[in-house]
Design a protein around this motif. Sequence first.
Motif, PDB file in Angstrom:
ATOM      1  N   SER A 132       0.816  -1.214   0.000  1.00 44.08           N
ATOM      2  CA  SER A 132       0.000   0.000   0.000  1.00 44.08           C
ATOM      3  C   SER A 132       0.849   1.264   0.000  1.00 44.08           C
ATOM      4  N   CYS A 133       2.156   1.102   0.100  1.00 44.57           N
ATOM      5  CA  CYS A 133       3.074   2.245   0.207  1.00 44.57           C
ATOM      6  C   CYS A 133       3.997   2.277  -1.006  1.00 44.57           C
ATOM      7  N   THR A 134       4.111   3.452  -1.634  1.00 45.14           N
ATOM      8  CA  THR A 134       4.989   3.621  -2.786  1.00 45.14           C
ATOM      9  C   THR A 134       6.204   4.464  -2.395  1.00 45.14           C
ATOM     10  N   VAL A 135       7.366   3.877  -2.568  1.00 46.46           N
ATOM     11  CA  VAL A 135       8.627   4.571  -2.283  1.00 46.46           C
ATOM     12  C   VAL A 135       9.209   5.067  -3.604  1.00 46.46           C
ATOM     13  N   GLY A 136       9.494   6.340  -3.664  1.00 43.19           N
ATOM     14  CA  GLY A 136      10.101   6.928  -4.857  1.00 43.19           C
ATOM     15  C   GLY A 136      11.562   7.233  -4.611  1.00 43.19           C
ATOM     16  N   ILE A 137      12.437   6.687  -5.442  1.00 45.96           N
ATOM     17  CA  ILE A 137      13.874   6.859  -5.269  1.00 45.96           C
ATOM     18  C   ILE A 137      14.396   7.788  -6.361  1.00 45.96           C
ATOM     19  N   MET A 138      14.936   8.929  -5.954  1.00 46.55           N
ATOM     20  CA  MET A 138      15.589   9.838  -6.887  1.00 46.55           C
ATOM     21  C   MET A 138      17.066   9.457  -6.950  1.00 46.55           C
ATOM     22  N   GLY A 139      17.483   8.949  -8.102  1.00 49.51           N
ATOM     23  CA  GLY A 139      18.857   8.495  -8.263  1.00 49.51           C
ATOM     24  C   GLY A 139      18.919   6.986  -8.252  1.00 49.51           C
ATOM     25  N   VAL A 140      18.945   6.375  -9.446  1.00 49.40           N
ATOM     26  CA  VAL A 140      18.929   4.917  -9.547  1.00 49.40           C
ATOM     27  C   VAL A 140      20.264   4.447 -10.118  1.00 49.40           C
ATOM     28  N   GLY A 141      21.339   4.799  -9.400  1.00 46.78           N
ATOM     29  CA  GLY A 141      22.646   4.263  -9.731  1.00 46.78           C
ATOM     30  C   GLY A 141      22.849   2.949  -9.000  1.00 46.78           C
ATOM     31  N   GLN A 142      24.085   2.629  -8.686  1.00 44.98           N
ATOM     32  CA  GLN A 142      24.378   1.375  -8.000  1.00 44.98           C
ATOM     33  C   GLN A 142      23.673   1.302  -6.649  1.00 44.98           C
ATOM     34  N   LEU A 143      23.737   2.393  -5.874  1.00 46.39           N
ATOM     35  CA  LEU A 143      23.085   2.413  -4.566  1.00 46.39           C
ATOM     36  C   LEU A 143      21.568   2.346  -4.707  1.00 46.39           C
ATOM     37  N   GLY A 144      21.026   3.215  -5.552  1.00 44.59           N
ATOM     38  CA  GLY A 144      19.578   3.282  -5.702  1.00 44.59           C
ATOM     39  C   GLY A 144      18.980   1.988  -6.205  1.00 44.59           C
ATOM     40  N   ALA A 145      19.661   1.338  -7.137  1.00 46.28           N
ATOM     41  CA  ALA A 145      19.153   0.075  -7.669  1.00 46.28           C
ATOM     42  C   ALA A 145      19.131  -1.004  -6.591  1.00 46.28           C
ATOM     43  N   HIS A 146      20.164  -1.023  -5.753  1.00 45.79           N
ATOM     44  CA  HIS A 146      20.210  -2.019  -4.669  1.00 45.79           C
ATOM     45  C   HIS A 146      19.100  -1.766  -3.656  1.00 45.79           C
ATOM     46  N   VAL A 147      18.914  -0.503  -3.293  1.00 47.26           N
ATOM     47  CA  VAL A 147      17.836  -0.152  -2.360  1.00 47.26           C
ATOM     48  C   VAL A 147      16.485  -0.543  -2.940  1.00 47.26           C
ATOM     49  N   ALA A 148      16.272  -0.234  -4.222  1.00 46.25           N
ATOM     50  CA  ALA A 148      15.009  -0.570  -4.867  1.00 46.25           C
ATOM     51  C   ALA A 148      14.746  -2.065  -4.817  1.00 46.25           C
ATOM     52  N   GLY A 149      15.774  -2.853  -5.112  1.00 45.57           N
ATOM     53  CA  GLY A 149      15.606  -4.301  -5.096  1.00 45.57           C
ATOM     54  C   GLY A 149      15.207  -4.828  -3.730  1.00 45.57           C
ATOM     55  N   GLU A 150      15.813  -4.305  -2.678  1.00 40.09           N
ATOM     56  CA  GLU A 150      15.490  -4.756  -1.321  1.00 40.09           C
ATOM     57  C   GLU A 150      14.070  -4.362  -0.922  1.00 40.09           C
ATOM     58  N   LEU A 151      13.665  -3.142  -1.259  1.00 41.04           N
ATOM     59  CA  LEU A 151      12.310  -2.705  -0.913  1.00 41.04           C
ATOM     60  C   LEU A 151      11.264  -3.486  -1.699  1.00 41.04           C
ATOM     61  N   LEU A 152      11.554  -3.791  -2.951  1.00 41.79           N
ATOM     62  CA  LEU A 152      10.645  -4.604  -3.748  1.00 41.79           C
ATOM     63  C   LEU A 152      10.511  -5.996  -3.135  1.00 41.79           C
ATOM     64  N   GLY A 155       8.060  -6.124  -0.484  1.00 44.42           N
ATOM     65  CA  GLY A 155       6.671  -5.958  -0.885  1.00 44.42           C
ATOM     66  C   GLY A 155       6.232  -4.534  -1.162  1.00 44.42           C
ATOM     67  N   PHE A 156       7.122  -3.557  -1.007  1.00 44.56           N
ATOM     68  CA  PHE A 156       6.777  -2.168  -1.284  1.00 44.56           C
ATOM     69  C   PHE A 156       6.681  -1.935  -2.789  1.00 44.56           C
ATOM     70  N   LYS A 157       5.840  -1.000  -3.177  1.00 44.93           N
ATOM     71  CA  LYS A 157       5.854  -0.513  -4.550  1.00 44.93           C
ATOM     72  C   LYS A 157       6.999   0.489  -4.653  1.00 44.93           C
ATOM     73  N   VAL A 158       7.782   0.382  -5.703  1.00 43.38           N
ATOM     74  CA  VAL A 158       8.955   1.243  -5.857  1.00 43.38           C
ATOM     75  C   VAL A 158       8.948   1.867  -7.240  1.00 43.38           C
ATOM     76  N   ARG A 159       9.204   3.157  -7.265  1.00 46.94           N
ATOM     77  CA  ARG A 159       9.403   3.864  -8.522  1.00 46.94           C
ATOM     78  C   ARG A 159      10.722   4.619  -8.443  1.00 46.94           C
ATOM     79  N   GLY A 160      11.394   4.736  -9.563  1.00 50.01           N
ATOM     80  CA  GLY A 160      12.689   5.401  -9.581  1.00 50.01           C
ATOM     81  C   GLY A 160      12.724   6.499 -10.630  1.00 50.01           C
ATOM     82  N   TRP A 161      13.473   7.557 -10.314  1.00 52.67           N
ATOM     83  CA  TRP A 161      13.660   8.654 -11.271  1.00 52.67           C
ATOM     84  C   TRP A 161      15.145   8.969 -11.377  1.00 52.67           C
ATOM     85  N   SER A 162      15.606   9.164 -12.597  1.00 54.02           N
ATOM     86  CA  SER A 162      17.009   9.486 -12.832  1.00 54.02           C
ATOM     87  C   SER A 162      17.125  10.326 -14.096  1.00 54.02           C
ATOM     88  N   ARG A 163      18.344  10.804 -14.340  1.00 49.66           N
ATOM     89  CA  ARG A 163      18.586  11.667 -15.505  1.00 49.66           C
ATOM     90  C   ARG A 163      18.344  10.906 -16.797  1.00 49.66           C
TER      91      ARG A 163
END
Length: 308
Positions: A132-152, A155-163
Amino acid sequence: MTKLVFLGVSSDIPKIAVLARERTGNIEVLQPGDAGAEEAEVAVCWSPPPGALAAYPRLRLIHAIAAGVDNILCDPHLPALPLCRVVAPDLTVAMTEFITWGVLYYHRDLDRALANQRNKIWHRTAPAAASSCTVGIMGVGQLGAHVAGELLRMGFKVRGWSRQEKTVEGMESFYGENQFDDFLSGTDILVCLLPLTAQTQGILNRATLSALPAGAALIHVGRGGHLVSVEVQAMLENGHLRGAILDVFEKEPLSVDSPFWSMPNVIVTPHIAAAASYDSVLDQIEENIRRLQHGEPLRNLVDRSSGY
């Protein structure tokens, strides 16, 4: 023997220099003013004084002690030399732990539970699924991608934004200026993990935060220059932001008269979200020195045009 000079205002610099002296190897560790320091071939830095690096004419490599290099690139007299940064596995794990804690702090309503404790209120909130919670990550480099994978995985919904467009399996991807507001509008907890560049300077401002849904939370672990403190403070005071966990600031240490210290919906941490161990930092510096000596490609070489 390769001569290293250690430059900068960080309290970590002298500690790393001491450890470097204790290691065996074909390097000589120097400080500014030491005999022979002007012959240094490698500068190990964190926020060196403007113009300091230009005073070493024999430099062949500039090496940061952390992932961020904006504190070096801001020097108007920076020599046109290779610049490397530190990217360490322990830093990735530590950052993931910190952000996961922050996400759970808001998702599990622990901020409200602590507020109720201060007021001696016993109130149980209804449980909510991670989905029910969406986490938005600004910056999906090596760190951001790892964080996204763990949150996914949790069970969290994850969206990422980058250049530029970045893909992580299961993550909704946004990129570029045209998709920024769409990214923000569906984000419940905003995590800033961006590098600091001319384009991202001051990005945590009123306009960005206003595009979030009312009641969203902020976890800022990027760079201090992203933060426009007075505008973040205003969004916290007017209730549009539920709360914020702030680990980095425009000027550090954070001034004792900063309102953030006493705001009930803010957690201030002293730039501790993630840091590579001194051994890991030295391992990477020594490996790049070896590569420099043998004419091999350097690891974690910074693209000055992008700032990271």
